[in-house]
Design a protein around this motif. Structure first.
Motif, short mmCIF file in Angstrom:
data_model
loop_
_atom_site.label_atom_id
_atom_site.label_comp_id
_atom_site.label_asym_id
_atom_site.label_seq_id
_atom_site.Cartn_x
_atom_site.Cartn_y
_atom_site.Cartn_z
N ASP A 182 0.86 -1.19 0.00
CA ASP A 182 0.00 0.00 0.00
C ASP A 182 0.89 1.24 0.00
O ASP A 182 1.65 1.46 0.94
N THR A 183 0.80 2.04 -1.06
CA THR A 183 1.67 3.22 -1.18
C THR A 183 0.90 4.52 -1.01
O THR A 183 1.40 5.60 -1.32
N ARG A 184 -0.33 4.43 -0.49
CA ARG A 184 -1.16 5.63 -0.32
C ARG A 184 -0.73 6.42 0.91
O ARG A 184 0.24 6.09 1.59
N THR A 185 -1.48 7.47 1.22
CA THR A 185 -1.17 8.28 2.39
C THR A 185 -1.43 7.50 3.68
O THR A 185 -2.15 6.49 3.68
N GLU A 186 -0.87 7.98 4.77
CA GLU A 186 -1.08 7.32 6.06
C GLU A 186 -2.56 7.34 6.44
O GLU A 186 -3.08 6.36 6.99
N GLY A 187 -3.25 8.45 6.14
CA GLY A 187 -4.67 8.53 6.45
C GLY A 187 -5.48 7.49 5.70
O GLY A 187 -6.40 6.87 6.26
N GLU A 188 -5.16 7.28 4.43
CA GLU A 188 -5.85 6.25 3.65
C GLU A 188 -5.54 4.86 4.21
O GLU A 188 -6.42 3.99 4.29
N TRP A 189 -4.29 4.63 4.57
CA TRP A 189 -3.88 3.34 5.13
C TRP A 189 -4.62 3.04 6.43
O TRP A 189 -5.09 1.93 6.66
N LEU A 190 -4.77 4.05 7.28
CA LEU A 190 -5.42 3.86 8.57
C LEU A 190 -6.95 3.90 8.48
O LEU A 190 -7.64 3.52 9.42
N GLY A 191 -7.45 4.36 7.34
CA GLY A 191 -8.90 4.43 7.17
C GLY A 191 -9.52 5.72 7.64
O GLY A 191 -10.75 5.87 7.62
N THR A 192 -8.70 6.68 8.08
CA THR A 192 -9.24 7.96 8.53
C THR A 192 -9.51 8.90 7.37
O THR A 192 -10.17 9.92 7.52
N GLU A 193 -8.97 8.58 6.22
CA GLU A 193 -9.18 9.35 4.99
C GLU A 193 -9.61 8.38 3.90
O GLU A 193 -8.86 7.48 3.54
N ALA A 194 -10.82 8.54 3.41
CA ALA A 194 -11.35 7.59 2.42
C ALA A 194 -11.47 8.26 1.05
O ALA A 194 -12.16 9.27 0.91
N ARG A 195 -10.77 7.71 0.07
CA ARG A 195 -10.90 8.18 -1.31
C ARG A 195 -11.52 7.11 -2.20
O ARG A 195 -11.55 7.24 -3.41
N ALA A 196 -11.96 6.04 -1.56
CA ALA A 196 -12.65 4.96 -2.27
C ALA A 196 -14.00 4.76 -1.60
O ALA A 196 -14.38 5.50 -0.68
N LYS A 197 -14.74 3.77 -2.05
CA LYS A 197 -16.07 3.52 -1.49
C LYS A 197 -16.00 3.22 -0.01
O LYS A 197 -16.86 3.61 0.77
N ARG A 198 -14.93 2.50 0.39
CA ARG A 198 -14.72 2.19 1.80
C ARG A 198 -13.30 2.56 2.19
O ARG A 198 -12.37 2.45 1.39
N GLY A 199 -13.11 2.99 3.43
CA GLY A 199 -11.78 3.31 3.91
C GLY A 199 -11.05 2.08 4.41
O GLY A 199 -11.65 1.02 4.61
N GLY A 200 -9.75 2.20 4.63
CA GLY A 200 -8.96 1.09 5.15
C GLY A 200 -8.02 0.51 4.12
O GLY A 200 -7.83 1.06 3.04
N LEU A 233 -6.12 -3.29 2.34
CA LEU A 233 -6.35 -4.69 1.99
C LEU A 233 -5.82 -5.58 3.11
O LEU A 233 -4.79 -5.28 3.72
N PRO A 234 -6.48 -6.69 3.39
CA PRO A 234 -6.02 -7.60 4.44
C PRO A 234 -4.59 -8.09 4.18
O PRO A 234 -4.27 -8.52 3.07
N GLY A 235 -3.74 -7.99 5.19
CA GLY A 235 -2.37 -8.49 5.09
C GLY A 235 -1.40 -7.56 4.39
O GLY A 235 -0.21 -7.90 4.26
N ALA A 236 -1.87 -6.40 3.93
CA ALA A 236 -0.98 -5.49 3.20
C ALA A 236 0.04 -4.85 4.13
O ALA A 236 -0.15 -4.76 5.34
N VAL A 237 1.16 -4.42 3.54
CA VAL A 237 2.15 -3.61 4.25
C VAL A 237 2.10 -2.21 3.66
O VAL A 237 1.64 -2.01 2.53
N TRP A 238 2.58 -1.23 4.44
CA TRP A 238 2.43 0.17 4.01
C TRP A 238 3.77 0.88 3.93
O TRP A 238 4.62 0.75 4.81
N GLN A 239 3.94 1.62 2.84
CA GLN A 239 5.04 2.57 2.71
C GLN A 239 4.61 3.62 1.70
O GLN A 239 4.49 3.34 0.51
N GLU A 240 4.36 4.82 2.19
CA GLU A 240 3.84 5.87 1.31
C GLU A 240 4.84 6.18 0.19
O GLU A 240 6.05 6.19 0.41
N TRP A 241 4.32 6.45 -0.98
CA TRP A 241 5.18 6.67 -2.15
C TRP A 241 6.15 7.83 -1.96
O TRP A 241 7.25 7.83 -2.51
N LEU A 242 5.77 8.81 -1.14
CA LEU A 242 6.67 9.94 -0.91
C LEU A 242 7.97 9.52 -0.22
O LEU A 242 8.99 10.21 -0.33
#
Length: 234
Positions: free
Chosen positions: A172-190, A192-201
């Motif tokens: 998951d390369t989106r923003t921290e807010g999208e990763w945590l689900g506090t910022e939703a730019r899709a139909k649902r926030g949060g 994918l199950p089992g994903a790891v996160w590192q923002e593209w920036l």
């Protein structure tokens, strides 16, 4: 690493420096694609660049029929900007950003073998003291044919299978807010199950250039993204 590959990449030709692009200016086969907002393009751009909004159309269905319809529309829009499959293509943003990389990925998906991203983007071009312009030339439409490379795209079915595969990493390369689900730019926030996160920036230097391969490798390995794993980024 050497003088021709100072950042130590496996495939350094994918990322062009401003100096490399400047050496190719005047090549009639070169197509430079500016993916910034239209108003910034109008305020100044690289000479000969064509503006292209990579988010002009979107598709949220990866089933065969809607996906192919979407890709044909994308190819039509490229052709309408005077881009053909035979051209050398360079995408740029203000920095190495989402829009130029989206353009690059689409050309990889289309099977294009001569597509590049400008390292540092328009900001890097300006810092190098290279020419800019506000003028635009009339565009002659071209026919953009493509050879779809299906291994460059993951459908929802592929992602569902990857969730259950220990040898597959969902990145998951989106923003921290999208990763945590506090910022939703899709139909649902949060996430994918089992994903790891590192923002593209995190992959960029303060100047908006890509970090050297050694730094990127260390960052990825720290979150379990290693060479032996298959990776799906989103």
């Amino acid at each position: 690493m050497n003088a021709d590959n100072p950042k130590g990449y496996e495939n350094p030709d994918l990322l062009w420096t401003p100096a490399q692009l400047n050496e190719r200016m005047g090549d009639p086969n070169l197509r430079i694609i500016d993916t910034r907002p239209g108003e910034r393009f109008a305020m100044g751009h690289i000479p000969g660049a064509r503006h292209f909004n990579v988010y002009a159309i979107n598709c949220d269905d990866s089933d065969e029929a809607p996906l192919m319809s979407f890709l044909r529309m994308w190819a039509f829009l490229l052709g309408n900007r005077g881009v053909s499959f035979e051209n050398t293509i360079v995408f740029y943003d203000d920095r190495v950003g989402n829009t130029c990389v989206r353009g690059f990925w689409f050309l990889e998906l289309f099977g294009h073998g001569d597509v590049h991203v400008l390292d540092g983007g328009y900001g890097g071009w300006e810092r190098a003291g290279l020419a800019t312009t506000r003028d635009s030339e009339p565009l002659k439409a071209a026919n953009f044919e493509f050879n779809l490379q299906r291994d460059r795209i993951a459908t929802y079915k592929d992602v569902l299978a990857a969730i259950e595969d220990d040898d597959h990493v969902l990145l998951d390369t989106r923003t921290e807010g999208e990763w945590l689900g506090t910022e939703a730019r899709a139909k649902r926030g949060g996430a994918l199950p089992g994903a790891v996160w590192q923002e593209w920036l995190a992959h960029l230097t303060p100047e908006g250039e890509m970090k050297p391969a050694s730094e990127l490798r260390a960052q990825f390995e720290a979150i379990g993204v290693t060479p032996e794993k298959e990776v799906t980024a989103y």
